[in-house]
Design a protein around this motif. Structure first.
Motif, PDB file in Angstrom:
ATOM      1  N   LEU A   1       0.956  -1.062   0.077  1.00 44.03           N
ATOM      2  CA  LEU A   1      -0.053   0.119   0.001  1.00 44.03           C
ATOM      3  C   LEU A   1       0.914   1.198   0.075  1.00 44.03           C
ATOM      4  N   TYR A   2       1.790   1.295   0.908  1.00 44.47           N
ATOM      5  CA  TYR A   2       2.868   2.267   0.875  1.00 44.47           C
ATOM      6  C   TYR A   2       3.442   2.604  -0.396  1.00 44.47           C
ATOM      7  N   LEU A   3       3.940   1.625  -1.040  1.00 40.45           N
ATOM      8  CA  LEU A   3       4.721   1.808  -2.488  1.00 40.45           C
ATOM      9  C   LEU A   3       3.460   2.230  -3.530  1.00 40.45           C
ATOM     10  N   ALA A   4       2.314   1.880  -3.379  1.00 45.15           N
ATOM     11  CA  ALA A   4       1.844   2.073  -4.414  1.00 45.15           C
ATOM     12  C   ALA A   4       0.985   3.558  -4.164  1.00 45.15           C
ATOM     13  N   LEU A   5       0.939   4.170  -2.902  1.00 43.35           N
ATOM     14  CA  LEU A   5       0.767   5.403  -2.503  1.00 43.35           C
ATOM     15  C   LEU A   5       1.957   6.452  -3.260  1.00 43.35           C
TER      16      LEU A   5
ATOM     17  N   LEU B   1      10.845  17.289  -0.900  1.00 41.09           N
ATOM     18  CA  LEU B   1      11.857  16.118  -1.057  1.00 41.09           C
ATOM     19  C   LEU B   1      11.200  15.125  -0.214  1.00 41.09           C
ATOM     20  N   VAL B   2      10.438  15.509   1.058  1.00 40.75           N
ATOM     21  CA  VAL B   2      10.244  14.189   1.942  1.00 40.75           C
ATOM     22  C   VAL B   2       8.676  14.140   1.669  1.00 40.75           C
ATOM     23  N   LEU B   3       7.858  15.002   1.314  1.00 38.95           N
ATOM     24  CA  LEU B   3       6.420  14.728   1.352  1.00 38.95           C
ATOM     25  C   LEU B   3       5.926  13.571   0.691  1.00 38.95           C
ATOM     26  N   PRO B   4       6.642  13.282  -0.449  1.00 38.35           N
ATOM     27  CA  PRO B   4       5.905  12.003  -1.167  1.00 38.35           C
ATOM     28  C   PRO B   4       6.264  10.582  -0.402  1.00 38.35           C
TER      29      PRO B   4
END
Length: 244
Positions: free
Chosen positions: A45-49, A66-69
């Motif tokens: 799920l994390y990778l998909a987001l 830089l960190v938001l995504p």
């Protein structure tokens, strides 16, 4: 249009990552432990987001961009996974390497008791059976029973009482997992054809749970104080419920 093309290329290059993670998690959850399966789902799920959402369209300070995504997908994943953790755990067959996590479905106990008696007999008692019960204080945690029993003079003033008892498949115990039996403190056995206050030489009880787990209990010599026999120490017999 440019940002869409760039996002599409990124999606096209990495879309297999979440799928791969999900597959690895599902396999691990089925073969090892459900926790690994749920972690795999969470990571997928994390990778998909991270991969599929166009985070570069959100313009903040450079450092935040830089960190938001990565931070927001973590928060979203936690918000989704934590409330559903208990449900996700049940998806996987947690009993693959731990049969004790199965629910109790069937229980059969075979009981053999040798009694000091001169009675000359060799017969099935069709209407005088008995039971074996796992007890905690005065409460019966699980009961196996039957209306029949076998009695035979073995010689040397020894009579064998034998019964094959089964649990009622509609019992409330079927809502419990096998590990529930670890709460038992002793076992009570009764044969209806056995007179009260007899001298018990020895015996044994073999209990099969779900046709998978075999537990064996030794019946010690004793003088019956009432109409039933007890196995006061069942700790060794319950070792069958311990997992490595």
């Amino acid at each position: 249009m440019y940002w869409f093309v760039q996002w599409y290329k990124r999606k096209k290059n990495h879309y297999l990552f979440p799928l791969f993670t999900a597959i690895v998690g599902m396999v691990g959850g089925m073969l090892l432990t459900p926790t690994i399966g749920v972690i795999g789902i969470a990571l997928s799920l994390y990778l998909a987001l991270v991969i599929f959402l166009p985070w570069h369209n959100i313009h903040l300070r450079r450092k935040l961009n830089l960190v938001l995504p990565y931070i927001i997908p973590v928060v979203i994943s936690i918000i989704i996974i934590l409330p559903t953790w208990k449900y996700l755990i049940t998806i996987f067959p947690s009993y693959t390497f731990d049969p004790n996590k199965q629910f109790i479905k069937t229980v059969t106990s075979t009981v053999e008791v040798y009694v000091n008696s001169r009675q000359e007999i060799n017969t099935w008692m069709g209407d005088m059976g008995g039971y074996l019960a796992f007890m905690k204080e005065e409460d019966k945690l699980l009961v196996t029973y039957d209306i029949k029993s076998f009695i035979k003079q073995m010689g040397n003033n020894t009579v064998l009482y034998r019964g094959i008892f089964n649990m009622d498949t509609l019992s409330d115990v079927t809502q419990q997992k096998i590990s529930f039996l670890q709460k038992a403190e002793y076992i009570k056995i009764r044969f209806e054809a056995l007179p009260d206050k007899m001298q018990i030489k020895n015996g044994k009880a073999v209990v099969m749970i779900n046709n998978e787990i075999r537990c064996e209990f030794i019946i010690p010599p004793q003088n019956m104080s009432s109409d039933f026999i007890t196995i006061p120490d069942i700790r060794e017999g319950l070792n069958c419920l311990k997992t490595n």
